[in-house]
Structure formats: C-alpha cells, structure tokens
Scaffold this motif. Structure first.
Motif, mmCIF file in Angstrom:
data_model
loop_
_atom_site.group_PDB
_atom_site.id
_atom_site.type_symbol
_atom_site.label_atom_id
_atom_site.label_comp_id
_atom_site.label_asym_id
_atom_site.label_seq_id
_atom_site.Cartn_x
_atom_site.Cartn_y
_atom_site.Cartn_z
ATOM 1 N N ALA A 1 0.818 -1.211 0.000
ATOM 2 C CA ALA A 1 0.000 0.000 0.000
ATOM 3 C C ALA A 1 0.851 1.261 0.000
ATOM 4 O O ALA A 1 0.381 2.335 -0.386
ATOM 5 N N GLN A 2 2.099 1.146 0.434
ATOM 6 C CA GLN A 2 2.995 2.307 0.473
ATOM 7 C C GLN A 2 3.793 2.483 -0.818
ATOM 8 O O GLN A 2 4.538 3.454 -0.959
ATOM 9 N N CYS A 3 3.669 1.544 -1.752
ATOM 10 C CA CYS A 3 4.450 1.606 -2.998
ATOM 11 C C CYS A 3 3.788 2.531 -4.012
ATOM 12 O O CYS A 3 2.565 2.548 -4.146
ATOM 13 N N ALA A 4 4.615 3.266 -4.726
ATOM 14 C CA ALA A 4 4.122 4.089 -5.825
ATOM 15 C C ALA A 4 5.154 4.087 -6.933
ATOM 16 O O ALA A 4 6.340 4.298 -6.681
ATOM 17 N N VAL A 5 4.704 3.813 -8.140
ATOM 18 C CA VAL A 5 5.576 3.824 -9.315
ATOM 19 C C VAL A 5 4.933 4.714 -10.363
ATOM 20 O O VAL A 5 3.791 4.484 -10.760
ATOM 21 N N VAL A 6 5.653 5.743 -10.781
ATOM 22 C CA VAL A 6 5.184 6.617 -11.854
ATOM 23 C C VAL A 6 6.231 6.571 -12.955
ATOM 24 O O VAL A 6 7.417 6.767 -12.707
ATOM 25 N N GLY A 7 5.779 6.315 -14.154
ATOM 26 C CA GLY A 7 6.652 6.121 -15.305
ATOM 27 C C GLY A 7 6.129 4.909 -16.043
ATOM 28 O O GLY A 7 5.011 4.932 -16.573
ATOM 29 N N PRO A 8 6.882 3.819 -16.054
ATOM 30 C CA PRO A 8 6.337 2.593 -16.648
ATOM 31 C C PRO A 8 5.225 2.020 -15.778
ATOM 32 O O PRO A 8 5.201 2.233 -14.565
ATOM 33 N N LYS A 9 4.303 1.299 -16.406
ATOM 34 C CA LYS A 9 3.260 0.630 -15.629
ATOM 35 C C LYS A 9 3.897 -0.442 -14.755
ATOM 36 O O LYS A 9 4.974 -0.953 -15.044
ATOM 37 N N SER A 10 3.204 -0.790 -13.665
ATOM 38 C CA SER A 10 3.752 -1.790 -12.745
ATOM 39 C C SER A 10 2.675 -2.798 -12.373
ATOM 40 O O SER A 10 1.491 -2.612 -12.662
ATOM 41 N N ASN A 11 3.104 -3.867 -11.709
ATOM 42 C CA ASN A 11 2.181 -4.929 -11.288
ATOM 43 C C ASN A 11 1.747 -4.770 -9.837
ATOM 44 O O ASN A 11 1.319 -5.747 -9.211
ATOM 45 N N ILE A 12 1.827 -3.567 -9.275
ATOM 46 C CA ILE A 12 1.466 -3.378 -7.866
ATOM 47 C C ILE A 12 0.028 -3.812 -7.609
ATOM 48 O O ILE A 12 -0.252 -4.538 -6.647
ATOM 49 N N GLY A 13 -0.911 -3.371 -8.453
ATOM 50 C CA GLY A 13 -2.307 -3.738 -8.242
ATOM 51 C C GLY A 13 -2.519 -5.239 -8.285
ATOM 52 O O GLY A 13 -3.280 -5.798 -7.493
ATOM 53 N N PHE A 14 -1.844 -5.907 -9.223
ATOM 54 C CA PHE A 14 -1.918 -7.367 -9.310
ATOM 55 C C PHE A 14 -1.426 -8.011 -8.020
ATOM 56 O O PHE A 14 -2.056 -8.933 -7.484
ATOM 57 N N LEU A 15 -0.302 -7.531 -7.489
ATOM 58 C CA LEU A 15 0.240 -8.107 -6.253
ATOM 59 C C LEU A 15 -0.700 -7.866 -5.075
ATOM 60 O O LEU A 15 -0.866 -8.743 -4.220
ATOM 61 N N GLU A 16 -1.323 -6.692 -5.038
ATOM 62 C CA GLU A 16 -2.252 -6.411 -3.938
ATOM 63 C C GLU A 16 -3.456 -7.341 -3.985
ATOM 64 O O GLU A 16 -3.949 -7.802 -2.938
ATOM 65 N N ARG A 17 -3.949 -7.616 -5.187
ATOM 66 C CA ARG A 17 -5.057 -8.564 -5.295
ATOM 67 C C ARG A 17 -4.604 -9.974 -4.920
ATOM 68 O O ARG A 17 -5.342 -10.735 -4.292
ATOM 69 N N LEU A 18 -3.374 -10.310 -5.317
ATOM 70 C CA LEU A 18 -2.842 -11.637 -5.033
ATOM 71 C C LEU A 18 -2.786 -11.913 -3.539
ATOM 72 O O LEU A 18 -3.220 -12.967 -3.070
ATOM 73 N N VAL A 19 -2.240 -10.974 -2.754
ATOM 74 C CA VAL A 19 -2.020 -11.246 -1.330
ATOM 75 C C VAL A 19 -3.301 -11.154 -0.507
ATOM 76 O O VAL A 19 -3.278 -11.445 0.692
ATOM 77 N N ARG A 20 -4.414 -10.762 -1.151
ATOM 78 C CA ARG A 20 -5.708 -10.774 -0.471
ATOM 79 C C ARG A 20 -6.607 -11.909 -0.954
ATOM 80 O O ARG A 20 -7.674 -12.131 -0.398
ATOM 81 N N HIS A 21 -6.177 -12.603 -1.990
ATOM 82 C CA HIS A 21 -7.033 -13.630 -2.584
ATOM 83 C C HIS A 21 -7.161 -14.829 -1.639
ATOM 84 O O HIS A 21 -6.180 -15.248 -1.011
ATOM 85 N N PRO A 22 -8.363 -15.409 -1.525
ATOM 86 C CA PRO A 22 -8.548 -16.551 -0.617
ATOM 87 C C PRO A 22 -7.596 -17.706 -0.865
ATOM 88 O O PRO A 22 -7.172 -18.377 0.083
ATOM 89 N N ALA A 23 -7.232 -17.972 -2.124
ATOM 90 C CA ALA A 23 -6.333 -19.093 -2.409
ATOM 91 C C ALA A 23 -4.958 -18.881 -1.789
ATOM 92 O O ALA A 23 -4.278 -19.851 -1.417
ATOM 93 N N VAL A 24 -4.534 -17.621 -1.664
ATOM 94 C CA VAL A 24 -3.255 -17.315 -1.014
ATOM 95 C C VAL A 24 -3.444 -17.241 0.504
ATOM 96 O O VAL A 24 -2.678 -17.830 1.267
ATOM 97 N N VAL A 25 -4.461 -16.533 0.929
ATOM 98 C CA VAL A 25 -4.691 -16.376 2.368
ATOM 99 C C VAL A 25 -4.913 -17.732 3.040
ATOM 100 O O VAL A 25 -4.382 -18.004 4.118
#
Length: 673
Positions: free
Chosen positions: A407-431
């Motif tokens: 939640a503290q990460c910010a990347v401006v310039g190239p697109k990043s996979n931050i949103g993907f990672l945030e969804r990943l670590v909240r997904h029931p299959a991971v949790v």
C-alpha cells in the motif's frame, strides 16, 4: 575474510545485494556493465566498474572471456555470477577456475550432471531420491513412447529432455491424444533447442512447488536450510515465495530435507543450490531439478534463519567449512517475498520500460532493488524494479505486513504490477494457502482487469474517487496559497481560493483520466467543504484535511482516511485495500476524429529493436495487416495497420532501435488514398 576483492558478473538487484554483503565483510567489489547500464546502481555502488560491451546480453553479460579479462585486470580473486546470465554455465565456471580465480558457485562437473533432465532424473533415482514415474530412455521410436506412456498411465506430461521455460511441454489425458501431442512437443523442442528428445512423466494434478535450500562445502559437509514454497506461479514463473511452507508438516519437512541432501551429495555439490520438488495434495513429493546457483527468492530463507547466504557462499568458495551443522540451523517466524515489476498485467503482463519518474518503496521491510527514482528501466533486461520481503512472527502477520508494504508503494513512469500483487495477497487461495502451481493461469481473470479490482466494492470505489478529487482540490489550494503569499498583496480578497461568489457558489468543472477512461466532475465550495458531482450522484465533503501524506475527511456523513502516495501532476490514493490514480486532463475534449493522426500512423508501443519491416512505401495494406515486428524485453510485438490504405513512409528498418511512441509506419491521408 575469505577474499580481498571479488568481481560480480551480473547486474541489477542481485549485484547490489552481493555488494551489500561484501561491504559488510570489508571485501572490495568490481562491477561490470553494458552500455545500457553505465549509470546503473550496481555500477555506482561497487568500488570499481568496467565496461564490457553493448546493451544486448550476448554483447556484454554473456561474454565470459571479456569478464575474465576484467577480473585479471582488476586483480579480483573470485567471481560471483549472481543468477541468470553465466551463473549456470559450466564452461564459464571451468574457465574461471582454470584462470586461477575462485568461482563462487558449484563445480562445473556438478552443473553438467544437471544439464540434461533425463540424465538428472536417472542420477537422482539411482541415489534414492524420489522421482516422478516416467520414461527417460534414448529409444524415441513413437511406438515405444506410446507403449511407455500407457505403462506410466494418464494424465501424463511429455517434456523436452533439453531446454526449459515451459517450451516443449504437453499434458496428455488419454491414450488417444498421445501421438498428436508427441509430434507437437517434438516439433516445438526441435525449433527451440535444436533437439527433439523427450521424456515422459506422470502428471501430478494440482501440485505444489516446494524447494529446499541446500549448502555443501569442499570438506564433504552438506546440509539444508529448510523449504520455500513457490506455488503461486504464472506460466511457470514464480510470483510469490514464502518460508516455511504452510502445507509442509514437520515430518514431511524432515523427509524432503533428507532427500534434498541426498540429491546434493549425488552430484558432489559445493556452495549454494536449490533442490526443487513437485508435491501432490496427499504429501507425496518427487524431484524436479537442482538449480545450481543462488535463487532469486533466497531472502525469505535468510529472514527465517537469520543467516547471510552470500556470506556463506564467499566462505565456502574460499575453502572454508560450512559455518553450521544441520542440528544448529534455527528457523524463526514467517517470511514472504513478492517481485515488483515494470509490466502491465491487464495487457498480458507486457513488460514496461522508461524512466522511474517517481519510485516510492516502503520502510521497515527488506527491499532488494537495483534501481532508484530517476533510473531507467531498459528494454534489454528483466524489468524487475524491486523485491519486497517481509518477516513476522507468523503467516497471518507476515501477510498483513506485506499488504501494508504494498500500500505504500508508488511507481510513476512505466506501468507496474502493484495492483496485481495487492489482489494476489488478499485472494482466498493465497490467504488460505490452497494455491497450486496452475491456479493463477486457470483463474487469471480474478487478478487482472477491471472486474478484479481489489475490494470489489462499488461504494468503496466511489469513496476513493471522491477522495482523490478532494486531494487534487486541496493540493491546488495549497499551491495557490504559496503563490499568493509571494505576491505583492497576499491579503487581497481577490487572491482568496475559497470559491466565494456574490451571487452564490461557483461551480467548477474538472476532468481526469482514470483507468483508461475519462472522469468529469462538477465541484462547488471550498476550504475543506465541497459538493462533488460525479458518476451521476452528488457527494457532500466536510472537514477535509491533507497532512503528512494522509487525507482525512467526512464524505456523505462518514469519516474517511486515505493514504496519499502522490499529489502533484497526478493524484494517487490508497484506502488500505486498493489504490486509485487520477490524472488531470484539459476540460475541453476535441470532437472524435478531429485529429485523426492516430489512424494515419503506427507507433512503437515501447522502446525496442525492429525485427522485420513487412511493407515499403507505396504498398497497399488492409486493416489489421502486420506491418512491422519489434522485439522488446525478450518479447516480439506485432504492429498492425489501424486501417486500410497506402503506405506513405516506413521510418525504420530491421535492426534499428526505436523509442516509445516513435512513428514507424505512416499511411497516406485517408482523403488522398
């Protein structure tokens, strides 16, 4: 001190990570760099640095002879290969040793024993290491292979005996499908690796990928440092690693550790290595391969053991014994690693490149990175920005810490996979720790695209939108106050920015780009109180305040707190569950088709090298026809005609390097065609 000076035959975050340990031990470091990496962080952090060639890996980081010459010139006593590039090249390891320089890794002979999947599997079976039932014989007659497949049973996997990266692999679920799958697999293996020999293995449904970190020394000692689970994968690429595995029991851990040590002893292994196992839902496990190098995910093992694996590598390479015996290894807590990449998950994980205009990474967690704000993510290498590694008392706490860090990460310039990672670590299959190696590929729509927005709550999304608009208003008001304070009459009522009007409140119209679309907003009020109309509804905002990167306000009668990651030329907010980016845009939008330029040209979607130009000036083309192919970040991108017409100009030829948004093919104007 094992050495006085070492050369690091690598780049990026692993080179910086090795430098960190060397500096702590008082060892001087020598970096090598390509033309693309002259200003890279590993060059800046090393004590010495030498150029070794062009930007392509084949012209620089894969030139073992040039790297060896640099080592001699600089007086390096050892070479650390990192991972990737030359790290598992037996010929390079042998050349280093022949030059009288220590190779910080296993012996060439050990690498060669793992060079063939079939040979490695036979060797492990002979040593008593569990291997998946299958066939590895040299008889490749289709009839023999069909008979062996029937003997092994289905489902079954056909695998190219040489190669990797998921190429030359087919899953067969019944005997009638085998012949066609074999032919396809052999053809792909022949094209990719020049050899079409295959092996057959029983296919394990919904497997887990669990690996054991091993270490050996030249004195005959071999131990393991526990396991890492790497089951969260996309197209055979790991995206989340953790230790210990939530699936592994103490009894299974002991059996897998013993098998890993057996595997290492079977090839006389020295230094750091990883024995990878495929694990069935019932706990059965089988050998897959040995990675004869340090792994990308080694930090999670370091966190739970409290050990520095690079320091161990240096000691072992210098001929010293392992620092600990097996019964002295301790494990504490839980560690998780994710990899932050410059890539676009919603566009098939297309790699990104460009300058990191803003890079904000969290504190109080381990960050392994080879870039800082202002650096360039180039098209020539892996687009990793950083690895985030968290460690806490147990898995739930580690997951919570990781969510907070992302939640503290910010990347401006190239697109990043931050949103993907945030969804990943909240997904029931991971949790709930139920994920298997194929889960992400089977359910990718749950992690990417608009339908997978973290939180999945329309009300929360509206609050994020309203909050982001409020941040924009507060930031603009703050900038106006600074400007007014510098004016000749800062107390003048004409400089006030509170929105007051004699005949009623002013209504301002604002426009933003959001998630690839346009968001138009009507605003009235000021000084922390606004009425904001968006998405067909009006929202009341009171008590809005922006302090120390946090927005606090009451929106529609309830208190809201948003973390503000950026409030400059763009607004980026996070509510603890998901992030939202707004980019201010001009209120006036030209009528559709007014410009028309986009339909008259084909642009480079990212920096890259032109592989082939398929058209020339004067050629007639149809909509969707392939005009050019460019290569960027190990991927080929097909560029197609936006409409039918005649080619007016081709501005690049095969071999040219082009920048993002460069016009590559121009079409004649539609009215002149």
């Amino acid at each position: 001190m094992p050495f006085d000076k070492i050369l690091i035959a690598n780049r990026g975050e692993i080179a910086c990570r090795v430098i960190r340990t060397c500096r702590a031990l008082g060892i001087r470091t020598v970096a090598v760099y390509s033309e693309a990496d002259a200003d890279a962080q590993h060059v800046r952090q090393a004590d010495e640095a030498y150029p070794i060639g062009g930007p392509q890996p084949a012209d620089s980081y894969l030139r073992g002879d040039v790297i060896l010459e640099v080592a001699r010139t600089a007086g390096a006593q050892a070479i650390h290969p990192g991972y990737g590039f030359l790290s598992e090249n037996a010929d390079f390891a042998e050349a280093v040793e022949a030059a009288g320089i220590a190779f910080i890794g296993p012996k060439a002979a050990s690498m060669r024993k793992m060079g063939s999947k079939a040979g490695a599997k036979d060797l492990m079976a002979a040593a008593g290491v569990p291997v998946v039932p299958g066939y590895t014989g040299e008889d490749q007659d289709p009839a023999r292979l069909q008979a062996e497949a029937d003997r092994v049973g289905y489902p079954l996997m056909i695998k190219a005996a040489h190669g990797g990266g998921g190429k030359g692999m087919r899953i067969v679920r019944q005997a009638a499908e085998f012949a066609a799958a074999l032919e396809s697999c052999q053809r792909e293996a022949r094209n990719a690796f020049g050899r079409d020999r295959v092996l057959l293995e029983r296919y394990i449904e919904q497997p887990r990928h669990i690996e054991i970190q091993v270490f050996g020394d030249a004195h005959g000692n071999v131990i393991h440092l526990g396991e890492r689970e790497c089951s969260a994968q996309r197209r055979y690429q790991k995206v989340l690693e953790e230790s210990p595995s939530p699936f592994v029991s103490p009894e299974l851990r002991e059996r897998m550790g013993e098998a890993a040590v057996l595997a290492a002893r079977a090839i006389d292994y020295v230094n750091a290595g990883t024995v990878e196992f495929i694990v069935a839902p019932d706990g059965g496990f089988w050998f897959m391969e040995i990675n004869t190098r340090l792994q990308v995910e080694h930090p999670v093992t370091e966190c739970v053991t409290g050990l520095d694996l690079v320091a161990w590598q240096l000691q072992v390479a210098a001929g010293q014994p392992l620092p600990l015996a097996q019964d002295q290894v301790r494990h504490d807590g839980h560690a998780i690693e994710v990899r932050l990449y410059a890539e676009d998950p919603d566009a098939g994980f297309l790699p990104g490149s460009g300058r990191l205009q803003r890079l904000r990474l969290p504190g109080k967690v381990r960050i392994d990175s080879g870039v800082v704000e202002g650096d360039e993510v180039t098209i020539f290498y892996d687009p990793m920005i950083a690895k985030l590694i968290v460690h806490d008392a147990d898995r739930p706490r580690a997951l919570a810490r990781l969510r907070g860090a992302l939640a503290q990460c910010a990347v401006v310039g190239p697109k990043s996979n931050i949103g993907f990672l945030e969804r990943l670590v909240r997904h029931p299959a991971v949790v709930e720790a139920t994920i298997d190696t194929g889960y992400l590929d089977r359910h990718l729509d749950e992690f990417t695209g608009a339908s997978a927005e973290a939180g999945g709550d329309p009300a929360a999304e509206t609050t994020r939108r309203v909050g982001a608009v409020v941040v924009h208003l507060l930031a603009a008001a703050r900038a106006a106050r600074h400007c007014n304070a510098a004016s000749g009459d800062p107390q003048s009522p004409w400089t006030a920015g509170d929105g007051w009007r004699l005949d009623g409140p002013a209504i301002r119209h604002l426009a933003f780009e959001h998630d690839g679309g346009r968001l138009e907003v009507a605003v009235s009020g000021g000084a922390g109180r606004w009425r904001i109309a968006l998405d067909g509804a009006t929202h009341e905002v009171e008590g809005a305040r922006l302090d120390d990167g946090v927005l606090s306000a009451r929106i529609d009668g309830h208190g809201v707190r948003l973390q503000v990651l950026d409030a400059g030329a763009r607004v980026l907010v996070h509510d603890g569950v998901a992030r939202l980016l707004l980019q201010p845009r001009p209120l006036y939008q030209p009528p559709a088709g007014a410009a028309g330029a986009g339909a008259d040209s084909v642009l480079a979607p990212m920096p890259g090298r032109v592989v082939v130009a398929r058209v020339a000036a004067g050629d007639a083309v149809v909509e969707g026809q392939e005009l050019m192919v460019i290569e960027a970040m190990k991927m080929e991108l097909s560029l197609k005609a936006p409409r039918g017409g005649t080619v007016a100009e081709v501005r690049a030829v095969a071999g040219d390097f082009v920048e993002a948004d460069a016009v590559l093919v121009a079409l004649e104007k539609a009215e002149a065609a």
